[in-house]
Structures are given as structure tokens and as C-alpha cells.
Design a protein around this motif. Structure first.
Motif, PDB file in Angstrom:
ATOM      1  N   GLN A   1      24.829   2.902  22.892  1.00 26.99           N
ATOM      2  CA  GLN A   1      23.809   2.345  22.751  1.00 26.99           C
ATOM      3  C   GLN A   1      23.577   2.761  21.242  1.00 26.99           C
ATOM      4  O   GLN A   1      23.206   3.435  19.980  1.00 26.99           O
ATOM      5  N   VAL A   2      23.488   0.853  20.588  1.00 22.85           N
ATOM      6  CA  VAL A   2      23.220   0.888  19.400  1.00 22.85           C
ATOM      7  C   VAL A   2      21.743   1.384  19.015  1.00 22.85           C
ATOM      8  O   VAL A   2      21.099   1.141  19.561  1.00 22.85           O
ATOM      9  N   GLN A   3      21.470   2.534  17.937  1.00 21.34           N
ATOM     10  CA  GLN A   3      19.817   2.368  17.741  1.00 21.34           C
ATOM     11  C   GLN A   3      19.713   2.457  15.765  1.00 21.34           C
ATOM     12  O   GLN A   3      20.776   3.135  15.155  1.00 21.34           O
ATOM     13  N   LEU A   4      18.588   2.393  15.709  1.00 22.46           N
ATOM     14  CA  LEU A   4      18.206   2.112  14.639  1.00 22.46           C
ATOM     15  C   LEU A   4      16.991   2.761  13.796  1.00 22.46           C
ATOM     16  O   LEU A   4      15.897   2.369  14.874  1.00 22.46           O
ATOM     17  N   VAL A   5      16.880   3.193  12.871  1.00 21.46           N
ATOM     18  CA  VAL A   5      15.248   4.434  12.456  1.00 21.46           C
ATOM     19  C   VAL A   5      15.014   3.783  11.546  1.00 21.46           C
ATOM     20  O   VAL A   5      15.859   5.093  10.167  1.00 21.46           O
ATOM     21  N   GLU A   6      14.062   4.143  10.650  1.00 22.24           N
ATOM     22  CA  GLU A   6      13.039   3.976   9.987  1.00 22.24           C
ATOM     23  C   GLU A   6      12.481   5.501   9.595  1.00 22.24           C
ATOM     24  O   GLU A   6      11.917   5.699  10.508  1.00 22.24           O
TER      25      GLU A   6
END
Length: 123
Positions: free
Chosen positions: A1-6
Motif C-alpha cells: 500500500q502506497v501512502q503519502l502523508v503531508e
């Protein structure tokens, strides 16, 4: 699972600075570009900056050139956007995204997106 969190957004006065962070999981940096985009009220989402996470090549849109700096730490799977001399026109939700095969690239080429972080520049 690719996840990006700003993270790192907030309220800042004109002329102030913020540093945005983008933590990427599920994908090793060094192969695809990472871009920062923003959507200002009533406007389309636009590209702000991008970085080729392999060789570190960067791009900035004219509106932020000289004020913003993008960087990455591949070992930590982090991409940063240092924003200086902020202006009210910079007010927007800022997103980081993974994808594309060049920097810059069309927004449609970025396949994975974070949920965004709000940046408000106001006195």
C-alpha cells in the motif's frame, strides 16, 4: 500500500516561512519523481515543485522560484518543501504526489496522492 502523508501546514503571516514534509510509505524513493501541488480557493490544482528522487533534479513554477526549496531524504522516505517569503497568494491546500517519469510532468502522471495540508498566509 502506497501512502503519502503531508504535514507542516498552518497559519503564517506574510513574509513568514513554513516547512512542509511528505512521508512516503510502501514505495522506495529513488525511482519516481515526487511533486508538490497546491489548490488555492476557486482555482485549479497546480504544480508547485517536483524533484527527481534519483539524481535530485528539481523544478519550480515561476510563482515560487527563489522562495521555495524542495528536497528529499531517500533513506527516510521523506520529501520536504521549504517555503520562505510567503505571500497571501500562496494560501492553498498543498499536496505531495508520487509518480511521473520526468520532472516536471503532467499532473495526470502522478498516481499517488496525500490528503493535503492547509497553508494559510494572512495577517
Amino acid at each position: 500500500q502506497v501512502q503519502l502523508v503531508e504535514s507542516g501546514g498552518g497559519l503564517v503571516q506574510p513574509g513568514g516561512s513554513l516547512r512542509l514534509s511528505c512521508e512516503i510509505s510502501g514505495f522506495r524513493l529513488g525511482y519516481l519523481p515526487v511533486g508538490w501541488f497546491r489548490r488555492a480557493p476557486g482555482k485549479e490544482r497546480e504544480g508547485v515543485s517536483c524533484i527527481k528522487t534519483g539524481d535530485g533534479t528539481t523544478y519550480y513554477t515561476d510563482a515560487v522560484k527563489g522562495r521555495f526549496t524542495i528536497s528529499r531524504d531517500n533513506a527516510k522516505n521523506m520529501v520536504y518543501l521549504q517555503m520562505n517569503s510567503l505571500e497571501p497568494e500562496d494560501t492553498a491546500v498543498y499536496y505531495c504526489a508520487l509518480g511521473g517519469n520526468k520532472c516536471p510532468d503532467n499532473i495526470e502522471r502522478f498516481n499517488y496522492w496525500g490528503q493535503g495540508t492547509q497553508v494559510t498566509v494572512s495577517s
